[in-house]
Design an enzyme around this catalytic site. Structure first.
Site, short mmCIF file in Angstrom:
data_model
loop_
_atom_site.label_atom_id
_atom_site.label_comp_id
_atom_site.label_asym_id
_atom_site.label_seq_id
_atom_site.Cartn_x
_atom_site.Cartn_y
_atom_site.Cartn_z
N TYR A 24 70.99 3.66 -10.40
CA TYR A 24 69.67 3.86 -10.99
C TYR A 24 69.20 2.57 -11.66
O TYR A 24 68.03 2.18 -11.52
CB TYR A 24 69.71 5.00 -12.01
N SER A 106 61.50 3.48 -24.51
CA SER A 106 60.83 4.17 -23.42
C SER A 106 60.45 5.59 -23.81
O SER A 106 61.15 6.25 -24.58
CB SER A 106 61.76 4.20 -22.20
N TYR A 129 53.54 6.34 -20.92
CA TYR A 129 52.87 6.51 -19.64
C TYR A 129 51.62 7.36 -19.83
O TYR A 129 51.47 8.07 -20.83
CB TYR A 129 53.80 7.23 -18.65
N THR A 155 52.35 1.65 -20.00
CA THR A 155 52.75 1.35 -18.62
C THR A 155 51.81 2.04 -17.65
O THR A 155 51.68 3.26 -17.65
CB THR A 155 54.20 1.79 -18.36
N ARG A 164 63.03 5.59 -4.43
CA ARG A 164 64.22 4.77 -4.62
C ARG A 164 65.38 5.43 -3.88
O ARG A 164 65.99 6.39 -4.36
CB ARG A 164 64.52 4.62 -6.11
N LYS A 254 51.22 -2.77 -19.44
CA LYS A 254 52.36 -3.20 -18.64
C LYS A 254 52.19 -2.76 -17.18
O LYS A 254 51.88 -1.60 -16.92
CB LYS A 254 53.66 -2.62 -19.20
N HIS A 278 57.45 -3.62 -12.20
CA HIS A 278 58.41 -2.56 -12.54
C HIS A 278 59.80 -2.88 -12.02
O HIS A 278 60.56 -1.99 -11.61
CB HIS A 278 57.93 -1.21 -12.00
N ARG A 281 60.77 -1.60 -8.58
CA ARG A 281 61.13 -0.19 -8.48
C ARG A 281 59.96 0.70 -8.08
O ARG A 281 60.11 1.90 -7.96
CB ARG A 281 61.70 0.29 -9.82
#
Length: 384
Positions: A24, A106, A129, A155, A164, A254, A278, A281
């Site tokens: 991850y 985060s 977010y 973000t 992913r 961001k 990112h 990602r």
């Protein structure tokens, strides 16, 4: 024996973490071409070596949004970072405070903002977010204000989660229910040190800031389902007005990779931007941040604070990003690998190494202050 370089922490983390957690952190989206470009483009930037420049007095201190920092470096927001060491975000904020650099928590951290605030000895930043549930966003913003967070990092490059494939192969995503839980448990049992220190002693295992909306469904599959269903793809620049209704401190956008978006962020009143893809990602195939940074810095540098991330693993990389136009740099994978390898001590050591490497690089390019590092420190200019 202490690791000799920041990059050694990646290998130590690989040995100590269950596979699903290491993959991850380490992985990117699709074929991971952008992840590689971030690293490779930065590594190929040649610095201009200078001599006889009187570099006896090198000072790395930098002011970011009114906060004097030991160097132009911050710890970037990283989702579920706290699962890589026992109550990991609390260890990270203590390390950042001791090193006098910003730490950004985060939204999807393992430790809730209240727990991190209790562990901190200095203010830390908060990342958010755009979430469909605006009432929940207001609640998070209020918690950040209550915790005296001075800077909000908003973000915007995740209206939908990137694909992913490593996470599917490892069992972190796509392996739901009992089958997925057993698969991850099996990987954890192969790492007894992590299983004891984090798996058992590091409980509760939740996503602290979003736990109120997850309720009893707090497994990793529930986390990914929540992201898919609650990140808002309708986000537009008008939504900054909503954020500003609640947040009156410095606002950093961001996820900027285009000059037009940088200009829009400036025109809509952002105080800073993070030039970022990112960490490779999200959209695979996009250019590296090192390639995108110079034109963006030329457009908005001076009008707002320009921060960059992507592929940074050393003090030399920090100097390269500053030469390309950044005012400061965010570390992402680098600090999480150090956390997984040695906890708080690992992050403290990483920051010491980066500071030492920056001093050497600045001395040999004839720069004594971060603000003096510009494109004149490059041999051939920025990557095309």
């Amino acid at each position: 024996m202490k690791p000799a370089a920041p990059t050694d922490y990646r290998e130590l983390a690989r040995r100590r973490l269950p596979k699903f957690l290491f993959e991850y952190i380490d992985g990117g989206s699709y074929s991971e071409s952008t992840l590689r470009r971030n690293r490779d483009d930065l590594a190929h930037i040649a610095l201009r070596q200078r001599v006889m420049q009187n570099v006896a007095d090198i000072d790395l201190t930098t002011t970011l949004f009114g906060q004097e920092c030991a160097m132009p470096v911050a710890l970037a927001p990283v989702g579920i970072a706290g699962m890589n060491a026992r109550r990991g975000e609390t260890q990270a904020v203590r390390a950042a405070n001791r090193g006098n650099v910003p730490f950004c928590l985060s939204t999807v951290s393992a430790c809730p903002i209240e727990e991190v605030a209790a562990a901190a000895t200095a203010p830390f930043w908060f990342q958010l977010y755009m979430i469909r549930d605006r009432a929940f966003m207001r609640d998070l913003l209020q918690k950040a204000k209550d915790a005296a967070c001075p800077v909000l990092v908003f973000t915007v490059d995740m209206p939908v989660p990137g694909t992913r494939y490593r996470d599917y192969r490892s069992g972190l995503a796509g392996a739901e229910g009992l089958r997925g839980a057993l698969r991850r448990t099996g990987q954890a049992m192969l790492k007894p040190r992590w299983a004891w220190d984090v798996g058992l002693r590091g409980r509760p295992h939740g996503l602290g800031n979003i736990a109120p909306v997850l309720g009893e469904r707090s497994g990793l599959e529930d986390f990914f389902a929540w992201m898919r269903n609650n990140f808002d793809p309708s986000i537009s620049w008008r939504d900054l007005d909503f954020v500003r209704e609640t947040w009156d401190g410095p606002l950093v956008i961001k996820g900027i990779m285009d000059v037009e978006d940088a200009r829009a962020a400036r025109d809509h009143g952002a105080d800073g931007i993070v030039v970022s893809n990112h960490g490779g990602r999200q959209l695979d195939g996009v250019t590296s941040t090192a390639s995108a940074l110079p034109a963006i810095a030329d457009e908005v540098g001076g009008a707002m604070t320009v921060i960059a991330d992507g592929g940074v693993s050393s003090g030399l990389d920090v100097v390269r990003m500053l030469a390309l136009g950044a005012d400061s740099v965010m570390l992402g994978r680098a600090w999480v690998f150090a956390l997984a390898a040695r906890g708080q001590a690992g992050i403290e050591h990483l920051l010491q190494l980066i500071e030492s490497e920056m001093r050497v690089a600045m001395a040999l390019t004839g720069c004594t202050r971060p603000g003096a590092i510009d494109r004149s420190a490059l041999v051939n200019g920025p990557p095309s």
